[in-house]
Write a protein that holds these residues in place. Structure first.
Motif, PDB file in Angstrom:
ATOM      1  N   VAL A 182      14.754 -41.318   6.619  1.00 52.03           N
ATOM      2  CA  VAL A 182      15.222 -42.694   6.841  1.00 52.03           C
ATOM      3  C   VAL A 182      15.819 -42.828   8.235  1.00 52.03           C
ATOM      4  N   LEU A 183      16.548 -41.816   8.664  1.00 51.03           N
ATOM      5  CA  LEU A 183      17.138 -41.826  10.002  1.00 51.03           C
ATOM      6  C   LEU A 183      16.064 -42.011  11.073  1.00 51.03           C
ATOM      7  N   VAL A 184      14.973 -41.278  10.937  1.00 53.48           N
ATOM      8  CA  VAL A 184      13.887 -41.368  11.913  1.00 53.48           C
ATOM      9  C   VAL A 184      13.153 -42.702  11.779  1.00 53.48           C
ATOM     10  N   ALA A 185      12.883 -43.122  10.541  1.00 56.73           N
ATOM     11  CA  ALA A 185      12.114 -44.347  10.313  1.00 56.73           C
ATOM     12  C   ALA A 185      12.819 -45.582  10.856  1.00 56.73           C
ATOM     13  N   LEU A 186      14.146 -45.579  10.848  1.00 50.74           N
ATOM     14  CA  LEU A 186      14.904 -46.750  11.292  1.00 50.74           C
ATOM     15  C   LEU A 186      15.265 -46.706  12.780  1.00 50.74           C
ATOM     16  N   THR A 187      14.785 -45.703  13.483  1.00 55.17           N
ATOM     17  CA  THR A 187      15.083 -45.597  14.925  1.00 55.17           C
ATOM     18  C   THR A 187      14.708 -46.864  15.699  1.00 55.17           C
ATOM     19  N   PRO A 188      13.536 -47.473  15.441  1.00 56.66           N
ATOM     20  CA  PRO A 188      13.170 -48.676  16.207  1.00 56.66           C
ATOM     21  C   PRO A 188      14.106 -49.868  15.998  1.00 56.66           C
ATOM     22  N   THR A 189      14.936 -49.854  14.942  1.00 58.01           N
ATOM     23  CA  THR A 189      15.817 -50.988  14.672  1.00 58.01           C
ATOM     24  C   THR A 189      16.964 -51.086  15.668  1.00 58.01           C
ATOM     25  N   GLY A 190      17.274 -49.971  16.341  1.00 63.41           N
ATOM     26  CA  GLY A 190      18.389 -49.977  17.276  1.00 63.41           C
ATOM     27  C   GLY A 190      19.746 -49.821  16.616  1.00 63.41           C
ATOM     28  N   LEU A 191      19.772 -49.623  15.313  1.00 58.41           N
ATOM     29  CA  LEU A 191      21.041 -49.410  14.616  1.00 58.41           C
ATOM     30  C   LEU A 191      21.645 -48.073  15.032  1.00 58.41           C
ATOM     31  N   PRO A 192      22.972 -47.973  15.075  1.00 54.08           N
ATOM     32  CA  PRO A 192      23.604 -46.696  15.428  1.00 54.08           C
ATOM     33  C   PRO A 192      23.172 -45.585  14.478  1.00 54.08           C
ATOM     34  N   THR A 193      23.196 -44.368  14.987  1.00 58.00           N
ATOM     35  CA  THR A 193      22.773 -43.217  14.173  1.00 58.00           C
ATOM     36  C   THR A 193      23.579 -43.109  12.888  1.00 58.00           C
ATOM     37  N   ALA A 194      24.892 -43.317  12.982  1.00 59.55           N
ATOM     38  CA  ALA A 194      25.743 -43.197  11.799  1.00 59.55           C
ATOM     39  C   ALA A 194      25.353 -44.225  10.740  1.00 59.55           C
ATOM     40  N   VAL A 195      25.034 -45.430  11.166  1.00 57.76           N
ATOM     41  CA  VAL A 195      24.644 -46.489  10.228  1.00 57.76           C
ATOM     42  C   VAL A 195      23.317 -46.144   9.564  1.00 57.76           C
ATOM     43  N   ARG A 196      22.378 -45.613  10.339  1.00 60.93           N
ATOM     44  CA  ARG A 196      21.087 -45.224   9.763  1.00 60.93           C
ATOM     45  C   ARG A 196      21.253 -44.093   8.750  1.00 60.93           C
ATOM     46  N   LEU A 197      22.132 -43.161   9.063  1.00 63.32           N
ATOM     47  CA  LEU A 197      22.402 -42.083   8.110  1.00 63.32           C
ATOM     48  C   LEU A 197      23.032 -42.631   6.835  1.00 63.32           C
ATOM     49  N   ALA A 198      23.914 -43.611   7.000  1.00 63.49           N
ATOM     50  CA  ALA A 198      24.565 -44.219   5.832  1.00 63.49           C
ATOM     51  C   ALA A 198      23.548 -44.927   4.946  1.00 63.49           C
ATOM     52  N   ILE A 199      22.572 -45.591   5.566  1.00 65.14           N
ATOM     53  CA  ILE A 199      21.525 -46.261   4.791  1.00 65.14           C
ATOM     54  C   ILE A 199      20.703 -45.231   4.013  1.00 65.14           C
ATOM     55  N   GLY A 200      20.389 -44.107   4.658  1.00 67.28           N
ATOM     56  CA  GLY A 200      19.701 -43.033   3.950  1.00 67.28           C
ATOM     57  C   GLY A 200      20.513 -42.538   2.767  1.00 67.28           C
ATOM     58  N   GLY A 201      21.823 -42.494   2.954  1.00 69.30           N
ATOM     59  CA  GLY A 201      22.702 -42.070   1.865  1.00 69.30           C
ATOM     60  C   GLY A 201      22.699 -43.051   0.704  1.00 69.30           C
ATOM     61  N   THR A 202      22.608 -44.359   1.001  1.00 68.57           N
ATOM     62  CA  THR A 202      22.573 -45.352  -0.080  1.00 68.57           C
ATOM     63  C   THR A 202      21.286 -45.234  -0.897  1.00 68.57           C
ATOM     64  N   LEU A 203      20.184 -44.913  -0.221  1.00 66.50           N
ATOM     65  CA  LEU A 203      18.927 -44.723  -0.950  1.00 66.50           C
ATOM     66  C   LEU A 203      19.023 -43.515  -1.872  1.00 66.50           C
ATOM     67  N   LEU A 204      19.685 -42.474  -1.388  1.00 65.66           N
ATOM     68  CA  LEU A 204      19.855 -41.275  -2.201  1.00 65.66           C
ATOM     69  C   LEU A 204      20.781 -41.557  -3.387  1.00 65.66           C
ATOM     70  N   THR A 205      21.814 -42.378  -3.146  1.00 64.09           N
ATOM     71  CA  THR A 205      22.717 -42.760  -4.230  1.00 64.09           C
ATOM     72  C   THR A 205      21.964 -43.556  -5.296  1.00 64.09           C
ATOM     73  N   GLY A 206      21.130 -44.492  -4.842  1.00 64.93           N
ATOM     74  CA  GLY A 206      20.333 -45.265  -5.796  1.00 64.93           C
ATOM     75  C   GLY A 206      19.443 -44.375  -6.639  1.00 64.93           C
TER      76      GLY A 206
END
Length: 273
Positions: free
Chosen positions: A24-48
């Protein structure tokens, strides 16, 4: 074939847990979101995925898992785009996940008690809320996985000494291979054979040790790399866990499980007379 399919699903499930946040961190790179935010999104998917249940059991609540992941991700991205900053946005996502998980535990009438797996998920979600509020540093966000691994490792070790170790539950369908008579024999063997119980307790404790070792090695690897190498580190930090899980599987499958199978086969022979 049923046994192989069950094992394959278990391994794919573990692989998803290991690789999903990094992908998820790599896939969201084009969005320009900070690395920490992208990692957090990956964490939410794992939580789900975690709150939806165990995939290999066939009772996987994918709708609820998608709901948790989608709402938590929306909270993170929405807050960040609204200008709240990385840390408040990640906290909003973590709190959203926590509220949904707690609500599910309270409202699910089919669950008479708080089972061990649900308790583990709840503890890790609560821990996520606390850790997320501490720092928005990308390495810290990545390293907090170590604490989740440590909690999981402790849970495994404690489970190993209960009447229902996690690997007893997880591997019983493999041992039974879809045969109800063999499943009943599994439970009888558990009650009769100390060696049989020791095997599944040992497998559970062994996996717990793997998680605890990984928790330490993960922190060493993450903080041993430059702060701007988080994307690379998100993959390299997974290597020890992949190697140790593979080793645990090979030892269990090749040396330990055959002993349990022989004990179970002996019980089947006795019961068939």
């Amino acid at each position: 074939m049923r046994k192989r399919a069950y094992l394959a699903i278990m391994l794919l499930n573990i692989a998803a847990d290991i690789l999903l946040p990094a992908l998820v961190l790599v896939a969201l790179t084009p969005t320009g979101l900070p690395t920490a935010v992208r990692l957090a999104i990956g964490g939410t998917l794992l939580t789900g995925k975690a709150v939806a249940g165990r995939v290999e059991t066939g009772v996987f609540r994918w709708r609820f898992g998608i709901l948790v992941a989608a709402l938590a991700t929306t909270a993170i991205v929405g807050c960040y785009l609204a200008g709240f900053g990385a840390v408040p946005s990640m906290v909003a996502g973590a709190i959203t996940s926590g509220v949904l998980v707690i609500g599910d535990l309270l409202l699910d009438r089919s669950r008479p008690t708080l089972d061990g797996f649900a308790l583990l998920v709840l503890v890790e979600v609560a821990l996520g809320v606390v850790l997320t509020s501490i720092s928005g540093d990308a390495r810290f966000v990545l390293a907090r996985t170590s604490l989740y691994m440590a909690v999981g490792g402790v849970y495994m070790l404690v489970s190993a000494f209960t009447t229902n170790p996690l690997m007893r539950t997880a591997l019983k369908p493999v041992a039974a291979n879809g045969d109800p008579a063999r499943a009943e024999a599994f439970d009888r063997t558990w009650e009769k054979s100390r060696q049989f119980r020791a095997i599944y307790r040992g497998l559970t404790a062994g996996f717990g040790v793997v998680l605890l070792i990984d928790a330490v090695l993960r922190i060493v690897i993450i903080y041993g790399q430059p702060a701007d190498a988080v994307t690379k580190t998100s993959f390299t930090s997974q290597i020890p866990l992949i190697v140790m899980v593979a080793l645990w599987f090979v030892i269990g499958r090749g040396l330990v499980v055959p002993r349990a199978r022989r004990i179970l086969d002996a019980e089947m022979e006795v019961s068939s007379r």
